[in-house]
Enzyme design. Structure first.
Site, short mmCIF file in Angstrom:
data_model
loop_
_atom_site.label_atom_id
_atom_site.label_comp_id
_atom_site.label_asym_id
_atom_site.label_seq_id
_atom_site.Cartn_x
_atom_site.Cartn_y
_atom_site.Cartn_z
N GLU A 76 0.78 -1.23 0.00
CA GLU A 76 0.00 0.00 0.00
C GLU A 76 0.82 1.29 0.00
OE1 GLU A 76 -3.36 0.25 -0.18
OE2 GLU A 76 -3.49 -1.91 -0.43
N SER A 83 -44.47 -35.28 39.35
CA SER A 83 -44.05 -35.70 40.69
C SER A 83 -42.67 -35.22 41.08
CB SER A 83 -44.10 -37.23 40.78
OG SER A 83 -45.43 -37.69 40.66
#
Length: 819
Positions: free
Chosen positions: A87, A480
Site C-alpha cells: 500500500e 411428581s
C-alpha cells in the site's frame, strides 16, 4: 527583446499570483468544513464480542463488523512489512502525501486517458485513514484535496505507528472481517503472530478489493496478487529472495473459519448467553462493544450431557418405528449434486446424509453425501457404503402405523430415498447404521449446587433441527418431581419422615366439581410414612399432606425455591400441575443439595469491557483479607457466605435422605447406579404420560431433564420418569462424576439417627426386620402411637387392622406393645 521578456515575465507573475490566490481561496474554502481529526484520539470502533467457556475455549463471537482491536505493538513486523509493500512503501518517510507516487499516478492516468480504465490512485496509508475515518469515498477532486489536507494535519498530530495502528484495525478484508486481527482468524484460523510470509502477503492484498481476490471465487487472481505483494516485500528488503520464492510456491491455504460456535455442542448454551447479554446490555453493546464474556460452561461435561440426551431421545424414537425418508431425489444420472443440496444436521457430525442406491433382503446400498469446498463446488468423488439388515431392524416397523412389521429392508426404503446413517467401525469402514432425527424432544441442565454455575445445557436433540431451547424456554409440568418441595415444606413445619399419612382414595369438591386424584397405576397403600410416599411417588398421600399443611405454605416454599414466580394455592399444584422450566427445577433442587442456601443460577461468570475492566461477576460472596498486600502471620482469609438460608439444613438432609430412597428402592430403583456414590433424585410423570422427568444430585453436581413432544402428547405405555429419564440421568452422571473426588451427603450436627419401622414409622426394636435408619431433628422422633394424617384423630391398633391390610401385616411382625 529584454523589455519584451520583462513584460511577459511580469504578466506570468501576475497570472501565477492570481492562480495561486484562486487556489488558496479554493483550498481555504474546502478546508473550512474539514472534520475534526482529533476524534482519532478517541477511536473506539465496533469490536467483536467473544464468549468463552469456563476453561477459556472460544465458544461464540457476535459482531456486525467482525473486528478485534490490536495495538501496533502486538502486530509482527512481518505483517506490517506486507501492508507497507502493498500500500505505501514510503510510509515512514513522507509527510502524509507521497509526491513521488502522486506524480507517477498522474503520468499513468494521462497515458490511460480515454481508454476507459479506472484512474490509478496514489493514496498513502495516512490518506486512507483520513478517508476511512473522516471523509466519504466519493471520487471527487474536493474529497481528494480534503484528504491531502487532513493527511498533513494527522501526520503532525500523531506518530506513524499510531496512524498504522488505526489503518490496520479499520480496513475491510472481506468475509465480514474488519481489521487484521479478525482477518487472520477468519481466513487462516490463527492469530496474527502465527501468520507466515505468504499468509501476510495475501491479507495485505485484500484491502485493494476483497471481492476481486476472493480465495474461492477468484483463486488465480488471489494467488497472482499475493505473489505480487511478496515480490514487493523482497524488492523493499523486508524478505530475502529465497524466502520470497519459497513463499510464492505455497498455496493460498485459506481455511475459512466457520461463523458458528467454535466450541462443539455449545449452540444452545451460547444462544442463551446471547439472549442474556442483550437483555442486560442491549444489542449495540453485544454486537459492537467488544465484550469478553467468561461463561460457566464445562466443555467436557457438555459433551456428556449432549450424548446422554441424544441417546435417550433416539432410543425412545427408534422403539416406535421409522418415520420415513428425509427426502426423495431423482436417481437419473449423477445423484451427487442433488444429494449435496439436501441440508444436513450440521451439529450432529456423527450422522451423514445418504441416498439409497439399491435394496435387497439382507442389505441396503447407499451413496454418501459429497462435501462442498469453500466456494460451494461439489466434490467429484462419490463415496458408497451399505446398511446390513440387522443394523436397521428398528425401522421394520412404521411409526405412522401404515406398514406392517417386515423382516427385511425391502419395502422400508427404496432407491432415491435420502436417509441419515452413522458409520460403524473405524474411519475406513463402509458399514453404516440407519438413523433418524427423533420427533420427541427434551432438555437437560447440569449445575454446581454450591454456586449456581450452569456447567452443561442441552436444549434439544439438535440446534440445527430446532433452535428452541427446551432447557430454558419450554414451560412444562414437572409432575411428581415437584413433590420434594411439598415434603420439604412439611419437614420445616413439624412433620418428620416417619409421619404417617393415609394412602387411600380421596374426593375433593370445589365449585361444584369433584376431583379424584389417583396414584400412578391406581393402587393404594393405606397408612404409610412420608418416606414411603416420596419413594413410591404417591399422589394421594401428597394431596392429603398438602391439604393438611395448607397450600399457602406449599406455594410460599415453591416461590422461595424459585420453581414458580407466583404459584396459585390449589391442591392440584402439589402434584406438579403448574408449568416451569428445567433450569428452574435444577436450581430448586440445588438448594436442597447445598444445605438450604439460596442460589442464583448463572451462565456467566464474568464480563469485561473492551478495555479489560470487569463490569459483571456472578460471585457475590465477600472475602475479607483476600487482597492483603503481604503475609504477616495472619490467618487464612475466609469467604463470607452471605446468601439467604431458605431451608433448614436439617430439612435439606431429611429430604435428601428420602430421595436417596427413591433411587435405592423407589420409582427409580435399578435405574441409577453411580458405583457407590451418594446420589438422590426424584422421578416425575405428568398426566397421560406427556412428560417424563428426573432431577437428581450428588453432593457436588445437580442434573435434571425431561422428555416430551413439543406439542404435548402421550409418550405411550411406560413413558414414565423412571423408565425414560432416569437412565439418561444415569448415563450423564456416570460420565460427569467419574473423575470427581468422591464425597458423601453430610449429616448436620445435632441430627438424631433412629431406627424405625419402615411401614408404621414407629421406633423399631433391636433386630426387628423391615427397619430403616431415619433422620430426626432435635426434639422430634418416632411417634409413640400410630397417628395417621388424613384420618380423624389417632387410630387404635384394632381400627388400623380393619382399614389397612398393610398395617395388619406390620402389626403381626412387630413386638408386643409397639403401638
Amino acid at each position: 527583446m529584454v523589455r519584451l521578456l520583462g513584460y511577459f515575465f511580469g504578466i506570468a507573475c501576475v497570472l501565477f499570483l492570481g492562480a495561486a490566490a484562486v487556489v488558496a481561496v479554493y483550498i481555504a474554502n474546502v478546508a473550512k468544513d474539514l472534520p475534526d481529526y482529533a476524534v482519532l484520539n478517541s477511536y473506539a470502533p465496533p469490536v467483536t464480542t467473544r464468549v468463552h467457556a469456563g476453561n477459556g475455549a472460544l465458544m461464540a463471537e457476535y459482531a456486525k463488523e467482525k473486528r478485534l482491536f490490536l495495538p501496533i505493538q502486538a502486530i509482527p513486523d512481518r505483517v506490517k512489512a506486507a501492508f507497507l509493500s502493498a500500500e505505501d512503501k514510503n510510509f515512514y518517510n513522507h509527510p502524509g502525501v507521497d509526491l513521488t507516487g502522486l506524480g507517477r499516478a498522474i503520468l499513468v492516468n494521462l497515458q490511460n486517458f480515454g481508454s476507459g480504465r479506472r484512474p490509478v490512485g496514489a493514496s498513502t496509508i495516512t490518506q486512507q485513514v483520513a478517508k476511512n475515518f473522516l471523509l466519504t469515498s466519493d471520487q471527487t477532486i474536493d474529497r481528494k484535496i480534503k484528504e491531502a489536507i487532513l493527511s498533513f494535519r494527522i501526520e503532525q498530530a500523531y506518530s506513524k505507528d499510531k496512524i498504522l495502528e488505526l489503518y490496520l484495525n479499520e480496513i475491510f478484508f472481506g468475509l465480514n472481517s474488519y481489521g487484521i486481527g479478525s482477518a487472520s482468524l477468519t481466513y487462516f484460523n490463527k492469530s496474527v503472530t502465527e501468520l507466515t510470509i505468504a499468509e501476510s502477503a495475501y491479507l495485505a492484498s485484500l484491502p485493494k478489493g476483497p471481492a476481486n481476490y476472493h480465495p474461492f471465487r477468484h483463486p488465480d487472481a488471489a494467488l497472482e496478487r499475493r505473489n505480487w505483494v511478496i515480490d514487493r516485500m523482497v524488492e523493499n528488503g523486508y524478505v530475502s529472495q529465497s524466502d520470497g520464492e519459497d513463499a510464492k510456491k505455497q498455496p493460498l491455504g485459506v481455511t475459512a473459519r466457520n461463523s458458528g460456535p467454535s466450541l462443539f455442542a455449545s449452540d444452545y448454551f451460547a444462544e442463551a448467553v446471547r439472549r442474556q447479554l442483550i437483555d442486560q446490555y442491549g444489542e449495540k453493546s453485544l454486537y459492537e462493544g467488544g465484550l469478553s464474556v467468561r461463561t460457566s460452561l464445562d466443555p467436557q461435561m457438555q459433551l456428556f450431557a449432549r450424548k446422554a440426551l441424544q441417546d435417550g431421545l433416539t432410543n425412545y424414537d427408534e422403539r416406535r418405528g421409522f418415520h420415513g425418508p428425509v427426502k426423495q431425489i431423482s436417481m437419473s444420472g449423477d445423484w451427487g449434486p442433488a444429494l449435496a443440496e439436501v441440508p444436513a444436521l450440521s451439529d450432529v457430525p456423527e450422522w451423514r446424509l445418504a441416498v439409497v442406491l439399491a435394496v435387497s433382503s439382507d442389505s441396503v446400498d447407499i451413496g454418501l453425501q459429497p462435501p462442498k469446498d469453500g466456494g460451494g463446488k461439489v466434490a467429484a468423488q462419490r463415496e458408497r457404503g451399505s446398511i446390513a439388515a440387522k443394523d436397521m431392524q428398528w425401522a421394520f416397523r412404521s411409526a405412522a402405523g401404515d406398514r406392517k412389521t417386515t423382516k427385511s429392508p425391502v419395502g422400508v426404503v427404496s432407491a432415491g430415498d435420502v436417509v441419515y446413517v452413522e458409520r460403524l467401525g473405524g474411519d475406513n469402514s463402509t458399514s453404516y447404521r440407519l438413523r433418524q432425527p427423533p420427533k420427541v424432544q427434551g432438555g437437560l441442565v447440569a449445575m454446581d449446587p454450591k454456586t449456581g454455575r450452569v456447567l452443561a445445557m442441552v436444549g434439544g436433540f439438535s440446534y440445527a433441527q430446532s433452535e428452541f431451547n427446551r432447557a430454558t424456554q419450554a414451560m412444562r409440568q414437572p409432575g411428581s418431581s415437584f413433590k420434594p418441595f411439598v415434603y420439604a415444606a412439611a419437614m420445616d413445619n413439624g412433620y418428620t419422615p416417619a409421619s404417617v399419612i393415609m394412602d387411600a382414595p380421596i374426593e375433593i369438591v370445589s365449585g361444584g366439581q369433584v376431583w379424584k386424584p389417583e396414584n400412578y397405576g391406581g393402587e393404594v397403600g393405606g397408612p404409610s410414612t412420608l418416606r414411603s410416599g416420596i419413594e413410591n411417588s404417591r399422589n394421594l398421600m401428597t394431596v392429603r399432606l398438602a391439604n393438611d399443611l395448607g397450600m399457602n405454605i406449599v406455594a410460599e416454599y415453591a416461590e422461595r425455591f424459585g420453581v414458580y414466580d407466583k404459584m396459585p394455592p390449589l391442591l392440584a399444584m402439589s402434584l406438579g400441575s403448574g408449568e416451569t422450566t428445567v433450569l428452574r427445577m435444577v436450581s430448586a433442587y440445588s438448594v436442597i443439595a447445598n444445605g438450604g442456601k439460596q442460589i442464583k443460577p448463572t451462565l456467566i461468570d464474568r464480563i469485561q469491557d473492551r478495555y479489560g475492566k470487569t463490569i459483571f461477576k456472578h460471585e457475590e460472596r465477600l472475602c475479607e483479607g483476600c487482597n492483603a498486600g503481604d503475609w504477616q502471620n495472619q490467618e487464612e482469609p475466609n469467604i463470607v457466605d452471605n446468601r439467604e438460608q431458605v431451608l433448614d439444613p436439617m430439612t435439606s438432609y431429611q429430604i435428601t435422605s428420602m430421595m436417596q430412597g427413591v433411587i435405592q428402592r423407589g420409582t427409580a430403583a435399578g435405574k441409577v447406579d453411580l458405583s457407590g456414590r451418594d446420589v438422590a433424585g426424584k422421578t416425575g410423570t405428568t398426566n397421560d404420560e406427556k412428560d417424563a422427568w428426573f432431577v437428581g444430585f450428588t453432593p457436588d453436581l445437580v442434573a435434571g431433564l425431561y422428555l416430551g413432544f413439543d406439542t404435548p402428547a402421550p409418550l405411550g405405555r411406560g413413558g414414565t420418569g423412571g423408565v425414560l429419564s432416569a437412565p439418561i440421568f444415569n448415563e450423564f452422571m456416570q460420565a460427569a462424576v467419574k473423575d470427581m473426588p468422591e464425597s458423601k451427603f453430610v449429616v448436620p450436627a445435632g441430627m438424631n439417627m433412629i431406627a424405625i419401622n419402615r411401614k408404621t414409622g414407629m421406633a423399631a426394636a433391636d433386630g426387628e426386620p423391615g427397619t430403616i435408619i431415619e433422620a430426626f431433628k432435635p426434639g422430634t422422633g418416632p411417634a409413640d402411637s400410630f397417628s395417621v394424617i388424613g384420618m380423624d384423630g389417632t387410630m387404635a391398633p384394632e381400627e388400623i387392622l380393619r382399614t389397612s391390610p398393610q398395617a395388619n401385616q406390620a402389626v403381626q411382625t412387630n413386638t408386643p406393645g409397639l403401638f
